[in-house]
Design a protein around this motif. Structure first.
Motif, PDB file in Angstrom:
ATOM      1  N   THR A 114      -6.259 -12.303  -4.064  1.00 44.31           N
ATOM      2  CA  THR A 114      -7.675 -12.773  -3.247  1.00 44.31           C
ATOM      3  C   THR A 114      -8.832 -12.319  -3.895  1.00 44.31           C
ATOM      4  O   THR A 114      -9.912 -13.683  -3.206  1.00 44.31           O
ATOM      5  CB  THR A 114      -7.545 -12.569  -1.521  1.00 44.31           C
ATOM      6  OG1 THR A 114      -7.846 -11.397  -1.462  1.00 44.31           O
ATOM      7  CG2 THR A 114      -6.060 -12.462  -0.853  1.00 44.31           C
ATOM      8  N   LEU A 115      -8.901 -11.431  -4.596  1.00 44.53           N
ATOM      9  CA  LEU A 115     -10.740 -11.244  -4.945  1.00 44.53           C
ATOM     10  C   LEU A 115     -10.374 -10.869  -6.420  1.00 44.53           C
ATOM     11  O   LEU A 115     -11.617 -11.848  -7.040  1.00 44.53           O
ATOM     12  CB  LEU A 115     -11.416  -9.938  -4.150  1.00 44.53           C
ATOM     13  CG  LEU A 115     -10.992  -9.957  -2.470  1.00 44.53           C
ATOM     14  CD1 LEU A 115     -11.754  -8.487  -1.641  1.00 44.53           C
ATOM     15  CD2 LEU A 115     -12.142 -10.947  -2.576  1.00 44.53           C
ATOM     16  N   ALA A 116      -9.709 -10.040  -7.077  1.00 42.59           N
ATOM     17  CA  ALA A 116     -10.005  -9.373  -8.584  1.00 42.59           C
ATOM     18  C   ALA A 116      -9.451 -11.138  -9.017  1.00 42.59           C
ATOM     19  O   ALA A 116      -9.787 -11.243 -10.732  1.00 42.59           O
ATOM     20  CB  ALA A 116      -8.713  -8.312  -8.807  1.00 42.59           C
ATOM     21  N   ASP A 117      -8.183 -11.622  -8.723  1.00 40.28           N
ATOM     22  CA  ASP A 117      -7.997 -13.266  -9.666  1.00 40.28           C
ATOM     23  C   ASP A 117      -8.975 -13.677  -9.847  1.00 40.28           C
ATOM     24  O   ASP A 117      -9.079 -14.216 -11.189  1.00 40.28           O
ATOM     25  CB  ASP A 117      -7.381 -13.685  -8.921  1.00 40.28           C
ATOM     26  CG  ASP A 117      -6.332 -14.602  -9.836  1.00 40.28           C
ATOM     27  OD1 ASP A 117      -6.584 -14.476 -11.312  1.00 40.28           O
ATOM     28  OD2 ASP A 117      -5.311 -16.107  -8.924  1.00 40.28           O
ATOM     29  N   PRO A 118      -9.841 -14.143  -9.023  1.00 40.40           N
ATOM     30  CA  PRO A 118     -11.272 -15.257  -8.752  1.00 40.40           C
ATOM     31  C   PRO A 118     -12.063 -14.736  -9.727  1.00 40.40           C
ATOM     32  O   PRO A 118     -12.960 -14.829 -10.827  1.00 40.40           O
ATOM     33  CB  PRO A 118     -12.040 -15.689  -7.041  1.00 40.40           C
ATOM     34  CG  PRO A 118     -10.797 -14.534  -6.180  1.00 40.40           C
ATOM     35  CD  PRO A 118      -9.801 -14.339  -7.577  1.00 40.40           C
ATOM     36  N   ILE A 119     -12.110 -13.121  -9.444  1.00 44.23           N
ATOM     37  CA  ILE A 119     -13.151 -12.150 -10.403  1.00 44.23           C
ATOM     38  C   ILE A 119     -12.902 -13.139 -11.739  1.00 44.23           C
ATOM     39  O   ILE A 119     -14.103 -13.415 -12.714  1.00 44.23           O
ATOM     40  CB  ILE A 119     -13.361 -10.975  -9.762  1.00 44.23           C
ATOM     41  CG1 ILE A 119     -14.364 -10.990  -8.918  1.00 44.23           C
ATOM     42  CG2 ILE A 119     -13.954  -9.973 -11.110  1.00 44.23           C
ATOM     43  CD1 ILE A 119     -14.241  -9.815  -7.907  1.00 44.23           C
ATOM     44  N   SER A 124     -13.584 -15.301 -17.487  1.00 40.94           N
ATOM     45  CA  SER A 124     -12.687 -16.837 -18.658  1.00 40.94           C
ATOM     46  C   SER A 124     -13.572 -17.836 -18.759  1.00 40.94           C
ATOM     47  O   SER A 124     -14.776 -17.852 -17.964  1.00 40.94           O
ATOM     48  CB  SER A 124     -11.058 -16.270 -18.085  1.00 40.94           C
ATOM     49  OG  SER A 124     -11.312 -17.296 -17.321  1.00 40.94           O
ATOM     50  N   ILE A 125     -13.195 -18.233 -19.378  1.00 34.79           N
ATOM     51  CA  ILE A 125     -14.117 -20.269 -19.961  1.00 34.79           C
ATOM     52  C   ILE A 125     -13.277 -21.063 -19.508  1.00 34.79           C
ATOM     53  O   ILE A 125     -13.501 -22.441 -20.045  1.00 34.79           O
ATOM     54  CB  ILE A 125     -13.915 -19.623 -21.002  1.00 34.79           C
ATOM     55  CG1 ILE A 125     -12.869 -19.965 -22.451  1.00 34.79           C
ATOM     56  CG2 ILE A 125     -15.042 -18.978 -22.357  1.00 34.79           C
ATOM     57  CD1 ILE A 125     -13.158 -19.917 -24.226  1.00 34.79           C
ATOM     58  N   PRO A 134      -8.928 -10.605 -24.785  1.00 39.20           N
ATOM     59  CA  PRO A 134      -9.511  -9.528 -24.295  1.00 39.20           C
ATOM     60  C   PRO A 134     -10.321  -9.411 -22.986  1.00 39.20           C
ATOM     61  O   PRO A 134     -10.754  -8.486 -21.889  1.00 39.20           O
ATOM     62  CB  PRO A 134     -10.265  -8.632 -25.328  1.00 39.20           C
ATOM     63  CG  PRO A 134      -9.352  -9.629 -26.210  1.00 39.20           C
ATOM     64  CD  PRO A 134      -9.260 -10.550 -26.090  1.00 39.20           C
ATOM     65  N   ARG A 135     -11.586  -9.966 -23.143  1.00 41.23           N
ATOM     66  CA  ARG A 135     -12.101  -9.667 -21.373  1.00 41.23           C
ATOM     67  C   ARG A 135     -12.514  -9.887 -20.278  1.00 41.23           C
ATOM     68  O   ARG A 135     -12.031  -9.206 -19.489  1.00 41.23           O
ATOM     69  CB  ARG A 135     -13.439 -10.716 -21.891  1.00 41.23           C
ATOM     70  CG  ARG A 135     -15.275 -10.901 -20.856  1.00 41.23           C
ATOM     71  CD  ARG A 135     -16.621 -11.958 -21.480  1.00 41.23           C
ATOM     72  NE  ARG A 135     -17.134 -11.998 -20.430  1.00 41.23           N
ATOM     73  CZ  ARG A 135     -17.621 -13.232 -20.089  1.00 41.23           C
ATOM     74  NH1 ARG A 135     -18.048 -13.851 -21.609  1.00 41.23           N
ATOM     75  NH2 ARG A 135     -19.019 -12.397 -18.693  1.00 41.23           N
ATOM     76  N   MET A 167      -2.640  -6.878 -13.757  1.00 37.07           N
ATOM     77  CA  MET A 167      -3.715  -7.243 -15.415  1.00 37.07           C
ATOM     78  C   MET A 167      -2.540  -7.850 -16.382  1.00 37.07           C
ATOM     79  O   MET A 167      -2.692  -9.552 -16.634  1.00 37.07           O
ATOM     80  CB  MET A 167      -4.068  -6.447 -15.540  1.00 37.07           C
ATOM     81  CG  MET A 167      -4.674  -6.772 -17.362  1.00 37.07           C
ATOM     82  SD  MET A 167      -4.868  -5.415 -18.618  1.00 37.07           S
ATOM     83  CE  MET A 167      -3.317  -5.210 -19.612  1.00 37.07           C
ATOM     84  N   LEU A 168      -1.525  -7.923 -16.305  1.00 33.18           N
ATOM     85  CA  LEU A 168      -0.362  -8.450 -17.073  1.00 33.18           C
ATOM     86  C   LEU A 168       0.125  -9.319 -16.135  1.00 33.18           C
ATOM     87  O   LEU A 168       0.972 -10.603 -16.789  1.00 33.18           O
ATOM     88  CB  LEU A 168       0.601  -7.607 -17.160  1.00 33.18           C
ATOM     89  CG  LEU A 168       0.522  -6.023 -18.083  1.00 33.18           C
ATOM     90  CD1 LEU A 168       1.685  -5.481 -17.640  1.00 33.18           C
ATOM     91  CD2 LEU A 168       0.351  -7.008 -19.463  1.00 33.18           C
ATOM     92  N   ALA A 169      -0.143  -9.471 -14.668  1.00 32.05           N
ATOM     93  CA  ALA A 169       0.609 -11.029 -14.493  1.00 32.05           C
ATOM     94  C   ALA A 169      -0.211 -11.756 -14.510  1.00 32.05           C
ATOM     95  O   ALA A 169      -0.371 -13.504 -14.187  1.00 32.05           O
ATOM     96  CB  ALA A 169       1.108 -10.137 -12.068  1.00 32.05           C
ATOM     97  N   ASP A 170      -1.546 -11.909 -14.645  1.00 30.54           N
ATOM     98  CA  ASP A 170      -2.731 -13.125 -14.180  1.00 30.54           C
ATOM     99  C   ASP A 170      -2.994 -13.500 -16.020  1.00 30.54           C
ATOM    100  O   ASP A 170      -3.518 -14.399 -15.925  1.00 30.54           O
ATOM    101  CB  ASP A 170      -4.489 -12.068 -13.961  1.00 30.54           C
ATOM    102  CG  ASP A 170      -5.296 -13.018 -13.852  1.00 30.54           C
ATOM    103  OD1 ASP A 170      -5.042 -14.082 -13.550  1.00 30.54           O
ATOM    104  OD2 ASP A 170      -6.518 -12.897 -15.136  1.00 30.54           O
ATOM    105  N   GLY A 171      -3.137 -11.361 -17.140  1.00 25.71           N
ATOM    106  CA  GLY A 171      -3.208 -12.558 -18.208  1.00 25.71           C
ATOM    107  C   GLY A 171      -2.023 -13.360 -19.008  1.00 25.71           C
ATOM    108  O   GLY A 171      -2.593 -13.440 -19.907  1.00 25.71           O
TER     109      GLY A 171
END
Length: 206
Positions: A114-119, A124-125, A134-135, A167-171
């Motif tokens: 709910t919070l980290a994903d939108p942040i 990202s661009i 990496p950013r 991080m892995l699930a999002d990236g």
């Protein structure tokens, strides 16, 4: 020329840069936040989330099968128009985590979604990549890890593995039979598994 109403201006602003989607993500924080109320149990939160998931499933059935058109559907991505939308996947994954794990694991994992994903999305661009830059990866790791700390202070392995899982699930975007798996379906479960593994390896079995 017709005058643009205030409501239409707000809708247009929310549609720009994915702001509306990020706000919808953040709104999901209300579910784990309810647990802070003195008379609310985690089981009750899970049942409420189960009910909300049923409502989301009914809305998706109406959209895909009956042609129901609500203004919130304006925030769907192009690839979601003819498939299950991310908001239902969001509710399915968050609810599963709430039902399977205890609060100290489930709450930070849901907050990753709910919070980290939108942040991380804001960092990202906006381009689609199978592996994010990496950013964006670093932003997601830090955001997820920081969300775990208040629930498991003094347990750095759970913090680190929870952050790594989020991080892995999002990236990293896996593909199943040619379809990219949406991170709304994976962030909370993988983050929760990372936290759980950190507790297990740290000698603190659930």
């Amino acid at each position: 020329m017709s005058e643009v109403t205030a409501f239409e201006r707000v809708q247009r602003r929310l549609s720009e840069d994915g702001l509306g989607r990020r706000l919808m993500h953040a709104a999901g924080t209300v579910f784990p936040a309810l647990y802070a109320l003195p008379s609310v149990t985690w089981s009750q939160v899970g049942l409420l989330m189960l009910g909300a998931t049923a409502v989301a499933a009914a809305l998706e059935l109406g959209r895909l099968r009956l042609g129901v058109d609500l203004f919130v559907y304006e925030y769907l991505r192009e690839y979601e128009q003819d498939s299950v939308a991310a908001y239902l996947q969001f509710m399915l994954s968050a609810t599963a985590v709430a039902l399977v794990f205890e609060p100290r694991v489930a709450i930070p994992a849901i907050l990753m979604l709910t919070l980290a994903d939108p942040i991380a999305g804001a960092a990202s661009i906006g381009e689609f990549r199978r592996v994010k830059r990496p950013r964006a990866l670093a932003t997601m790791f830090l955001a997820c890890a920081l969300l775990v700390v208040p629930f498991l202070p003094g347990h750095p392995l759970a913090v680190a593995l929870g952050g790594l899982g989020g991080m892995l699930a999002d990236g990293v975007k896996p593909t199943v039979r040619g379809t990219v798996v949406d991170d709304d379906l994976t962030i909370a479960p993988v983050g929760a598994l990372g936290i759980w593994l950190g507790l297990e390896l740290g000698g603190l079995p659930l």
